[in-house]
Design a protein around this motif. Structure first.
Motif, short mmCIF file in Angstrom:
data_model
loop_
_atom_site.label_atom_id
_atom_site.label_comp_id
_atom_site.label_asym_id
_atom_site.label_seq_id
_atom_site.Cartn_x
_atom_site.Cartn_y
_atom_site.Cartn_z
N ASP A 170 81.75 -99.90 -47.46
CA ASP A 170 81.92 -101.28 -46.99
C ASP A 170 82.47 -102.14 -48.13
O ASP A 170 81.99 -102.05 -49.26
CB ASP A 170 80.58 -101.85 -46.51
N GLY A 171 83.47 -102.95 -47.78
CA GLY A 171 84.07 -103.82 -48.79
C GLY A 171 85.28 -103.17 -49.45
O GLY A 171 85.52 -103.35 -50.64
N GLU A 215 82.86 -95.31 -39.20
CA GLU A 215 84.03 -96.18 -39.15
C GLU A 215 85.32 -95.39 -39.35
O GLU A 215 86.35 -95.73 -38.79
CB GLU A 215 83.92 -97.24 -40.26
N ARG A 224 82.03 -104.52 -37.05
CA ARG A 224 81.74 -103.56 -36.02
C ARG A 224 80.25 -103.57 -35.69
O ARG A 224 79.39 -103.60 -36.57
CB ARG A 224 82.19 -102.16 -36.46
N GLU A 273 77.81 -101.83 -38.61
CA GLU A 273 77.75 -102.96 -39.54
C GLU A 273 76.74 -103.99 -39.03
O GLU A 273 75.72 -104.26 -39.67
CB GLU A 273 79.14 -103.59 -39.72
N ASP A 293 79.03 -96.88 -41.95
CA ASP A 293 80.23 -97.42 -42.58
C ASP A 293 80.17 -96.84 -43.98
O ASP A 293 79.40 -97.32 -44.83
CB ASP A 293 80.13 -98.96 -42.60
#
Ligand code: AHG
Ligand code: MN
Ligand code: MN
Length: 343
Positions: free
Chosen positions: A120-121, A95, A280, A284, A117
């Protein structure tokens, strides 16, 4: 008395999967162990928080136009560095990077592609809420060639392995190599991963849903209809009350779905015609879709399985509807009934 389950380590699980069921090769096992080690390092960095200055903005923007947090950059570097030299990869994609990252010439190139990724978050980093890492493994389709974007553009169904780590109250690693989804818990003192749930199962039905309701005015008719019916509760068409949860870290929301069921949605909305959804596809939706399917749930764009989508670009976005099969199928039916033609 509570007895922790410590009988099977991640290494033992992978060796048995390699030897007994022959689902993975020694090279893929090495790859997964290296990714798990990188996640452990990220977990330790997350755990130190403000003590080591890892919170806050990095001051850059990534290819998605999103402001990077320091931890987005750190996690990306940890994963790149850990996976560069082992000889198991041809290239990586993330990402946080515009294009593929080929393995440097000074190291041997292997037969796999790794997508991730790294963090994430990101909006939850600075407020001490669960965050994670998501990854997907593909085979390099052209052995020995210089890796190109097209090599990565394979549908989710082609994934050889997928998983995520959650950096929460415990650090967990959830993994599939095509034999169900298994959950490992990190013993932070010894640094070992232990199998704490084999064969995770998403119940077919649920009374819990997850969606960012602040986007309601942008939703398409089938999603509006579905959510309106849930909100109507026991006196509405569903004849039952539904509960809502939204962590805003996909890893945490999907982990809840894998643990006790539910439906998670980040549907297409009308905010930006160039962005069919927020999440994505390649790092993801695909890995999470495979994990949910392996746990007996469903993962859909609303018009069909996420895993069948042919990617057109590395950072492509896709609508995501996943979790308990009965609810995912209902929302798919609402999409069909609305006559929508989009994929
Ligand atoms: P990332 O931090 O990798 O950019 O991903 C964030 C994603 C996902 O984790 C989450 O489900 C969603 O964005 C949250 O979106 P909202 O900010 O709209 O709630
Ligand atoms: Mn993410
Ligand atoms: Mn991220």
């Amino acid at each position: 008395m509570f007895t922790p389950s410590r009988s099977v380590s991640l290494t033992q699980y992978l060796i048995e999967t390699q030897r007994g069921r022959q689902l993975i090769s020694a090279e893929l096992r090495l790859l997964l162990e290296v990714v798990a080690r990188a996640c452990k390092r990220i977990s330790y960095a997350v755990g130190k928080g403000a003590l080591t200055g890892i919170l806050g903005e990095a001051g850059n923007t990534n290819v998605q136009g999103e402001a990077q947090k320091k931890l987005d950059v750190i996690a990306n570097e940890v994963l790149l560095e850990a996976n560069a030299w082992g000889g198991h990869l041809a290239a990586m994609a993330s990402e946080e990077m515009d294009g593929p990252y080929p393995i440097p010439d000074r190291y041997p190139r292997g037969e796999f592609l790794l997508l991730f990724d790294p963090l994430d978050g990101s909006s939850n980093i600075d407020v001490n809420v669960s965050i994670g890492t998501i990854f997907s493994v593909l085979r390099m389709p052209e052995a020995g060639a210089v890796p190109r974007i097209e090599h990565f553009l394979q549908p989710g169904r082609a994934q050889l392995a997928a998983g995520y780590a959650v950096y929460g109250p415990s650090t967990l690693l959830v993994l599939t190599v095509g034999a169900g989804a298994a959950c490992f818990t990190l013993d932070r003192e010894t640094g070992s991963w232990w199998l704490t749930q084999d064969r995770m199962t998403v119940p077919r039905s649920t009374r819990e849903f997850a969606i960012n309701a602040s986007n309601a005015r942008h939703w398409e008719p089938p999603v509006r209809r579905y959510i309106d019916e849930l909100l109507a509760g026991a006196s509405g068409p569903r004849g039952a009350d539904f509960n809502m949860r939204w962590v805003a870290s996909m890893v945490a929301d999907v982990h809840r779905v894998l643990t006790r069921g539910g439906i998670f949605m980040y549907p297409r909305d009308a905010r930006d015609a160039l962005r069919p959804g927020r999440l994505r596809l390649m790092y993801e939706a695909n890995p999470m879709g495979l994990l949910v399917e392996q746990a007996g749930g469903a993962a859909s764009t609303g018009m069909g399985s996420i895993l069948e989508v042919q990617p057109a670009s590395l950072h492509q976005r896709v609508p995501v509807i996943l979790g308990s099969t009965e609810e995912v199928e209902r929302l798919e039916a609402y999409h069909r009934e609305s006559g929508q033609q989009l994929t």
